[in-house]
Design a protein around this motif. Structure first.
Motif, PDB file in Angstrom:
ATOM      1  N   UNK A 110       0.685  -1.373   0.146  1.00 18.24           N
ATOM      2  CA  UNK A 110      -0.151  -0.127   0.048  1.00 18.24           C
ATOM      3  C   UNK A 110       0.770   1.250  -0.051  1.00 18.24           C
ATOM      4  N   UNK A 111       1.874   1.332   0.591  1.00 15.43           N
ATOM      5  CA  UNK A 111       2.946   2.306   1.055  1.00 15.43           C
ATOM      6  C   UNK A 111       3.500   2.551  -0.593  1.00 15.43           C
ATOM      7  N   UNK A 112       3.865   1.537  -1.242  1.00 16.32           N
ATOM      8  CA  UNK A 112       4.337   1.616  -2.656  1.00 16.32           C
ATOM      9  C   UNK A 112       3.431   2.227  -3.593  1.00 16.32           C
ATOM     10  N   UNK A 113       2.243   1.685  -3.454  1.00 19.81           N
ATOM     11  CA  UNK A 113       1.286   2.217  -4.373  1.00 19.81           C
ATOM     12  C   UNK A 113       0.822   3.748  -4.185  1.00 19.81           C
ATOM     13  N   UNK A 114       0.880   4.040  -2.755  1.00 18.47           N
ATOM     14  CA  UNK A 114       0.579   5.460  -2.619  1.00 18.47           C
ATOM     15  C   UNK A 114       1.728   6.455  -3.265  1.00 18.47           C
ATOM     16  N   UNK A 115       2.865   5.828  -3.471  1.00 16.16           N
ATOM     17  CA  UNK A 115       4.343   6.436  -3.713  1.00 16.16           C
ATOM     18  C   UNK A 115       3.896   6.494  -5.274  1.00 16.16           C
ATOM     19  N   UNK A 116       3.519   5.404  -5.833  1.00 14.75           N
ATOM     20  CA  UNK A 116       3.680   5.245  -7.335  1.00 14.75           C
ATOM     21  C   UNK A 116       2.407   6.180  -8.047  1.00 14.75           C
ATOM     22  N   UNK A 117       1.337   6.596  -7.155  1.00 13.44           N
ATOM     23  CA  UNK A 117       0.275   7.344  -7.631  1.00 13.44           C
ATOM     24  C   UNK A 117       0.271   8.727  -7.231  1.00 13.44           C
ATOM     25  N   UNK A 118       1.232   9.407  -6.616  1.00 13.21           N
ATOM     26  CA  UNK A 118       1.484  10.567  -6.302  1.00 13.21           C
ATOM     27  C   UNK A 118       1.326  11.559  -7.511  1.00 13.21           C
ATOM     28  N   UNK A 119       0.366  12.492  -7.275  1.00 15.27           N
ATOM     29  CA  UNK A 119      -0.146  13.077  -8.142  1.00 15.27           C
ATOM     30  C   UNK A 119       1.032  14.249  -8.972  1.00 15.27           C
ATOM     31  N   UNK A 120       2.020  14.554  -7.867  1.00 19.50           N
ATOM     32  CA  UNK A 120       3.195  15.470  -8.247  1.00 19.50           C
ATOM     33  C   UNK A 120       4.071  14.749  -9.167  1.00 19.50           C
ATOM     34  N   UNK A 123     -13.113  12.468  -9.327  1.00 22.82           N
ATOM     35  CA  UNK A 123     -13.840  13.787  -9.495  1.00 22.82           C
ATOM     36  C   UNK A 123     -12.927  15.093  -8.742  1.00 22.82           C
ATOM     37  N   UNK A 124     -11.641  14.671  -8.256  1.00 24.24           N
ATOM     38  CA  UNK A 124     -10.895  15.773  -7.723  1.00 24.24           C
ATOM     39  C   UNK A 124      -9.558  15.603  -8.470  1.00 24.24           C
ATOM     40  N   UNK A 125      -8.978  14.615  -8.619  1.00 19.90           N
ATOM     41  CA  UNK A 125      -7.632  14.599  -9.214  1.00 19.90           C
ATOM     42  C   UNK A 125      -7.570  13.427 -10.116  1.00 19.90           C
ATOM     43  N   UNK A 126      -7.661  13.732 -11.484  1.00 16.10           N
ATOM     44  CA  UNK A 126      -7.701  12.737 -12.268  1.00 16.10           C
ATOM     45  C   UNK A 126      -6.244  12.090 -12.742  1.00 16.10           C
ATOM     46  N   UNK A 127      -5.149  12.984 -12.576  1.00 14.05           N
ATOM     47  CA  UNK A 127      -3.845  12.616 -12.658  1.00 14.05           C
ATOM     48  C   UNK A 127      -3.427  11.106 -11.581  1.00 14.05           C
ATOM     49  N   UNK A 128      -3.944  11.360 -10.417  1.00 13.10           N
ATOM     50  CA  UNK A 128      -3.870  10.352  -9.729  1.00 13.10           C
ATOM     51  C   UNK A 128      -4.582   9.095 -10.051  1.00 13.10           C
ATOM     52  N   UNK A 129      -6.041   9.425 -10.627  1.00 11.93           N
ATOM     53  CA  UNK A 129      -6.620   8.248 -11.303  1.00 11.93           C
ATOM     54  C   UNK A 129      -5.924   7.617 -12.418  1.00 11.93           C
ATOM     55  N   UNK A 130      -5.317   8.424 -13.102  1.00 16.39           N
ATOM     56  CA  UNK A 130      -4.722   7.555 -14.348  1.00 16.39           C
ATOM     57  C   UNK A 130      -3.510   6.935 -13.846  1.00 16.39           C
ATOM     58  N   UNK A 131      -2.744   7.407 -12.988  1.00 17.74           N
ATOM     59  CA  UNK A 131      -1.693   6.854 -12.471  1.00 17.74           C
ATOM     60  C   UNK A 131      -2.028   5.353 -11.754  1.00 17.74           C
ATOM     61  N   UNK A 132      -3.269   5.455 -10.898  1.00 18.80           N
ATOM     62  CA  UNK A 132      -3.412   4.117 -10.232  1.00 18.80           C
ATOM     63  C   UNK A 132      -4.257   3.083 -11.443  1.00 18.80           C
TER      64      UNK A 132
END
Length: 218
Positions: free
Chosen positions: A15-25, A64-73
């Protein structure tokens, strides 16, 4: 009770890795992290379950908030399906999870076309790949329901896509998995195979049909 459970899904190693890999920045997909995620899923007993919880949480909290994060996910999800084994496929193709993906592109979230096309393409690809596997029929059912309701999926050359490839395991955990496509081809092609180029024309998704169907469901 939902099979997704409760608790913080980003507190687990995967989960930690997924959070890092989908960071919108992030400026682009981090393929090193994406493949580390696949390695954890393949090498730990709780990896598949923990990964799907983290992916679902990332999608629902960003819709509905950050589709950069959605696409990375979605890229992480697609990469894991291509590189992980049956336990992860069972979690992904669960009807509840596929329904969550469909909700993601519903009118309530007002997603951009690129996200709608990505989700529909993944559902179509998985339904085609797993249509003959009894444990993975949830995605096939949702795909057929969408088609029955008139949803038009993006035109996709399924034969030309990178295959869904289950790596060999050092310790067998059941019947040999079925490979979809040629096992000699790389599970993750060179470059950024799952990035969508907004400038590249694609067949239009019938969004009015989709929105109407989703409004009936949700």
């Amino acid at each position: 009770m939902s099979f997704f459970g409760v608790g913080n899904p980003f507190s687990t190693p995967v989960g930690q890795k997924i959070e890092q890999a989908t960071d919108g920045s992030l400026p682009s997909e981090n393929w090193g992290l994406n493949m580390e995620i696949c390695d954890i899923i393949n090498s730990t007993a709780d990896g598949p379950k923990d990964a799907i919880k983290a992916i679902r949480k990332r999608l629902t909290q960003s819709a509905g908030k950050n589709y950069t994060v959605v696409m990375y996910t979605l890229t992480v999800l697609e990469t894991c399906v291509k590189n992980c084994g049956r336990p992860f496929h069972v979690s992904v193709c669960n009807k509840e999870f596929i329904s969550e993906l469909v909700k993601l592109i519903g009118p309530k979230n007002d997603p951009p076309t690129v996200v709608q096309e990505k989700v529909l393409s993944l559902i179509q690809c998985w339904a085609d790949a797993f249509q003959s596997q009894p444990e993975l029929q949830g995605v096939v059912q949702i795909y057929n329901e969408l088609r029955t309701k008139g949803v038009e999926f993006p035109m996709t050359d399924l034969d030309a896509m990178a295959p869904i490839f289950t790596p060999q395991r050092s310790v067998p955990d059941g019947p040999e998995p079925v490979l979809v496509g040629s096992p000699q081809r790389a599970a993750v092609p060179q470059g950024s195979p799952t990035r969508h180029n907004p400038e590249q024309p694609t067949a239009a998704v019938s969004l009015p049909f989709l929105n109407f169907f989703l409004s009936l469901l949700f």
